[in-house]
Design a protein around this motif. Structure first.
Motif, PDB file in Angstrom:
ATOM      1  N   PRO A  51       2.878   6.042  -1.700  1.00 15.83           N
ATOM      2  CA  PRO A  51       2.131   7.037  -2.473  1.00 15.83           C
ATOM      3  C   PRO A  51       3.036   7.854  -3.394  1.00 15.83           C
ATOM      4  CG  PRO A  51       1.758   7.369  -0.116  1.00 15.83           C
ATOM      5  CD  PRO A  51       2.746   6.273  -0.270  1.00 15.83           C
ATOM      6  N   LEU A  52       4.286   8.067  -2.967  1.00 19.86           N
ATOM      7  CA  LEU A  52       5.228   8.784  -3.824  1.00 19.86           C
ATOM      8  C   LEU A  52       5.542   7.972  -5.073  1.00 19.86           C
ATOM      9  CD1 LEU A  52       7.702  10.091  -1.078  1.00 19.86           C
ATOM     10  CD2 LEU A  52       6.000  11.425  -2.345  1.00 19.86           C
ATOM     11  N   ILE A  53       5.746   6.666  -4.878  1.00 22.93           N
ATOM     12  CA  ILE A  53       5.985   5.779  -6.020  1.00 22.93           C
ATOM     13  C   ILE A  53       4.752   5.758  -6.920  1.00 22.93           C
ATOM     14  CG2 ILE A  53       6.367   3.372  -6.707  1.00 22.93           C
ATOM     15  CD1 ILE A  53       8.038   3.117  -4.059  1.00 22.93           C
ATOM     16  N   GLY A  54       3.576   5.626  -6.301  1.00 14.30           N
ATOM     17  CA  GLY A  54       2.334   5.627  -7.074  1.00 14.30           C
ATOM     18  C   GLY A  54       2.140   6.924  -7.836  1.00 14.30           C
ATOM     19  N   TRP A  55       2.462   8.050  -7.193  1.00 13.43           N
ATOM     20  CA  TRP A  55       2.352   9.347  -7.850  1.00 13.43           C
ATOM     21  C   TRP A  55       3.255   9.386  -9.082  1.00 13.43           C
ATOM     22  CZ3 TRP A  55       5.798  13.533  -8.396  1.00 13.43           C
ATOM     23  CH2 TRP A  55       5.214  14.745  -8.769  1.00 13.43           C
ATOM     24  N   GLY A  56       4.492   8.920  -8.913  1.00 13.62           N
ATOM     25  CA  GLY A  56       5.427   8.876 -10.051  1.00 13.62           C
ATOM     26  C   GLY A  56       4.926   7.957 -11.149  1.00 13.62           C
ATOM     27  N   ALA A 112       4.372  -4.782   5.383  1.00 10.91           N
ATOM     28  CA  ALA A 112       4.119  -3.352   5.165  1.00 10.91           C
ATOM     29  C   ALA A 112       3.910  -3.042   3.688  1.00 10.91           C
ATOM     30  CB  ALA A 112       5.273  -2.523   5.719  1.00 10.91           C
ATOM     31  N   VAL A 113       4.713  -3.652   2.826  1.00  9.65           N
ATOM     32  CA  VAL A 113       4.535  -3.434   1.383  1.00  9.65           C
ATOM     33  C   VAL A 113       3.165  -3.944   0.952  1.00  9.65           C
ATOM     34  CG1 VAL A 113       5.323  -4.176  -0.905  1.00  9.65           C
ATOM     35  CG2 VAL A 113       6.982  -3.378   0.783  1.00  9.65           C
ATOM     36  N   ALA A 114       2.807  -5.129   1.418  1.00  6.52           N
ATOM     37  CA  ALA A 114       1.519  -5.707   1.026  1.00  6.52           C
ATOM     38  C   ALA A 114       0.346  -4.844   1.482  1.00  6.52           C
ATOM     39  CB  ALA A 114       1.382  -7.121   1.595  1.00  6.52           C
ATOM     40  N   THR A 115       0.435  -4.288   2.675  1.00  9.12           N
ATOM     41  CA  THR A 115      -0.680  -3.475   3.174  1.00  9.12           C
ATOM     42  C   THR A 115      -0.636  -2.047   2.656  1.00  9.12           C
ATOM     43  OG1 THR A 115       0.496  -2.884   5.217  1.00  9.12           O
ATOM     44  CG2 THR A 115      -0.942  -4.835   5.286  1.00  9.12           C
ATOM     45  N   SER A 116       0.450  -1.646   1.996  1.00 10.00           N
ATOM     46  CA  SER A 116       0.551  -0.254   1.530  1.00 10.00           C
ATOM     47  C   SER A 116       0.340  -0.099   0.030  1.00 10.00           C
ATOM     48  CB  SER A 116       1.901   0.333   1.927  1.00 10.00           C
ATOM     49  OG  SER A 116       2.939  -0.280   1.203  1.00 10.00           O
ATOM     50  N   LEU A 117       0.052  -1.179  -0.660  1.00 10.54           N
ATOM     51  CA  LEU A 117      -0.162  -1.055  -2.107  1.00 10.54           C
ATOM     52  C   LEU A 117      -1.404  -0.229  -2.429  1.00 10.54           C
ATOM     53  CD1 LEU A 117       0.960  -4.553  -3.376  1.00 10.54           C
ATOM     54  CD2 LEU A 117       2.144  -2.377  -3.640  1.00 10.54           C
ATOM     55  N   ASP A 118      -2.367  -0.198  -1.518  1.00 10.73           N
ATOM     56  CA  ASP A 118      -3.517   0.678  -1.743  1.00 10.73           C
ATOM     57  C   ASP A 118      -3.087   2.141  -1.699  1.00 10.73           C
ATOM     58  OD1 ASP A 118      -3.033   0.533   1.007  1.00 10.73           O
ATOM     59  OD2 ASP A 118      -5.144   0.652   1.552  1.00 10.73           O
ATOM     60  N   ALA A 119      -2.098   2.464  -0.865  1.00  8.36           N
ATOM     61  CA  ALA A 119      -1.578   3.831  -0.822  1.00  8.36           C
ATOM     62  C   ALA A 119      -0.859   4.168  -2.123  1.00  8.36           C
ATOM     63  CB  ALA A 119      -0.642   4.013   0.375  1.00  8.36           C
ATOM     64  N   MET A 120      -0.250   3.165  -2.757  1.00  5.63           N
ATOM     65  CA  MET A 120       0.373   3.392  -4.051  1.00  5.63           C
ATOM     66  C   MET A 120      -0.698   3.737  -5.089  1.00  5.63           C
ATOM     67  SD  MET A 120       2.865   1.003  -6.415  1.00  5.63           S
ATOM     68  CE  MET A 120       4.000   0.688  -5.101  1.00  5.63           C
ATOM     69  N   GLY A 123      -1.754   7.147  -4.589  1.00  3.78           N
ATOM     70  CA  GLY A 123      -0.733   8.035  -5.148  1.00  3.78           C
ATOM     71  C   GLY A 123      -0.909   8.233  -6.640  1.00  3.78           C
ATOM     72  N   VAL A 124      -1.294   7.158  -7.342  1.00  5.53           N
ATOM     73  CA  VAL A 124      -1.575   7.273  -8.778  1.00  5.53           C
ATOM     74  C   VAL A 124      -2.699   8.282  -8.999  1.00  5.53           C
ATOM     75  CG1 VAL A 124      -2.460   6.064 -10.811  1.00  5.53           C
ATOM     76  CG2 VAL A 124      -0.753   4.958  -9.357  1.00  5.53           C
ATOM     77  N   GLY A 125      -3.765   8.156  -8.223  1.00  5.19           N
ATOM     78  CA  GLY A 125      -4.885   9.084  -8.352  1.00  5.19           C
ATOM     79  C   GLY A 125      -4.510  10.510  -7.996  1.00  5.19           C
ATOM     80  N   LEU A 126      -3.645  10.661  -6.993  1.00  2.00           N
ATOM     81  CA  LEU A 126      -3.234  11.999  -6.563  1.00  2.00           C
ATOM     82  C   LEU A 126      -2.390  12.707  -7.622  1.00  2.00           C
ATOM     83  CD1 LEU A 126      -2.369  11.336  -2.808  1.00  2.00           C
ATOM     84  CD2 LEU A 126      -4.412  12.443  -3.741  1.00  2.00           C
ATOM     85  N   ALA A 127      -1.799  11.936  -8.538  1.00  2.00           N
ATOM     86  CA  ALA A 127      -1.009  12.547  -9.604  1.00  2.00           C
ATOM     87  C   ALA A 127      -1.879  13.422 -10.503  1.00  2.00           C
ATOM     88  CB  ALA A 127      -0.324  11.460 -10.435  1.00  2.00           C
ATOM     89  N   PHE A 128      -3.179  13.172 -10.495  1.00  2.00           N
ATOM     90  CA  PHE A 128      -4.083  13.921 -11.363  1.00  2.00           C
ATOM     91  C   PHE A 128      -4.847  15.013 -10.611  1.00  2.00           C
ATOM     92  CE2 PHE A 128      -3.642   9.577 -12.951  1.00  2.00           C
ATOM     93  CZ  PHE A 128      -2.992   9.862 -14.146  1.00  2.00           C
TER      94      PHE A 128
END
Length: 188
Positions: A51-56, A112-120, A123-128
């Motif tokens: 989510p941190l990466i997605g937020w960025g 773990a990466v494959a199952t966590s891409l939704d969290a990324m 994170g993109v949405g949380l940036a807003f």
């Protein structure tokens, strides 16, 4: 975003990891709690970072991430699932099989990466939104650590019932999660 919404989001983000951990636990020979905790730590750590990466990325290039994240997750899960299916089908019989005591770090990290891409993507949405991304990422990571550890222990009890078919079931679960990610993207 209030605390109850953050808790529900964290639990929701951990469900894919929980299902994958059940499959991983079922394929091991009586995994110990330490192995389940190791898996939980790997899954939880990666789920904290995404989510941190997605937020960025949300601050920089949200359109690209939102356009491709479902395909990346699907392909990773499909690859891992098919690999497990092949191993389960062509593997030795239950009597001849050498029990697996531990999954490699890289196999767990890739899952773990494959199952966590939704969290990324979250994170993109949380940036807003007006959300403390550090607190949210830590909540998601902690929920995933707990759920993945529990999933491995549930898999411990399912594995002996299924024998070598546990690997086939684990592969089908990963493929199913990947298909569900695609379905959710196109249906939503």
């Amino acid at each position: 975003m209030n605390l109850s919404a953050m808790i529900l989001l964290a639990l929701g983000m951990s469900m894919d990891a929980f299902a994958a951990a059940i499959g991983k636990g079922a394929t091991l020979h009586k995994p110990k709690f330490s192995e389940a905790l190791r898996t939980g730590i790997i899954f939880g750590s990666i789920e904290t970072l995404t989510p941190l990466i997605g937020w960025g990325l949300g601050l920089v290039a949200s359109q690209f991430v939102l356009t491709w994240n479902h395909w990346i997750a699907f392909l990773l899960l499909l690859f891992l699932g098919v690999r497990m299916l092949i191993e389960g089908i062509r593997g030795e019989t239950d009597d001849d099989a050498q029990p697996i005591a531990r999954h490699s770090f890289w196999l767990l990290a890739t899952t773990a990466v494959a199952t966590s891409l939704d969290a990324m993507a979250v994170g993109v949405g949380l940036a807003f939104l007006n959300v403390n991304i550090i607190h949210m990422a830590l909540m998601i990571g902690c929920a995933t650590l707990v759920m993945s550890t529990l999933g491995m222990m549930v898999g411990r009890f399912i594995g002996p019932l299924l024998g070598k078919r546990a690997e086939i079931l684990g592969g089908l679960v990963l493929i199913g999660i990947g298909c569900e990610i695609l379905w959710a993207h196109f249906a939503g």
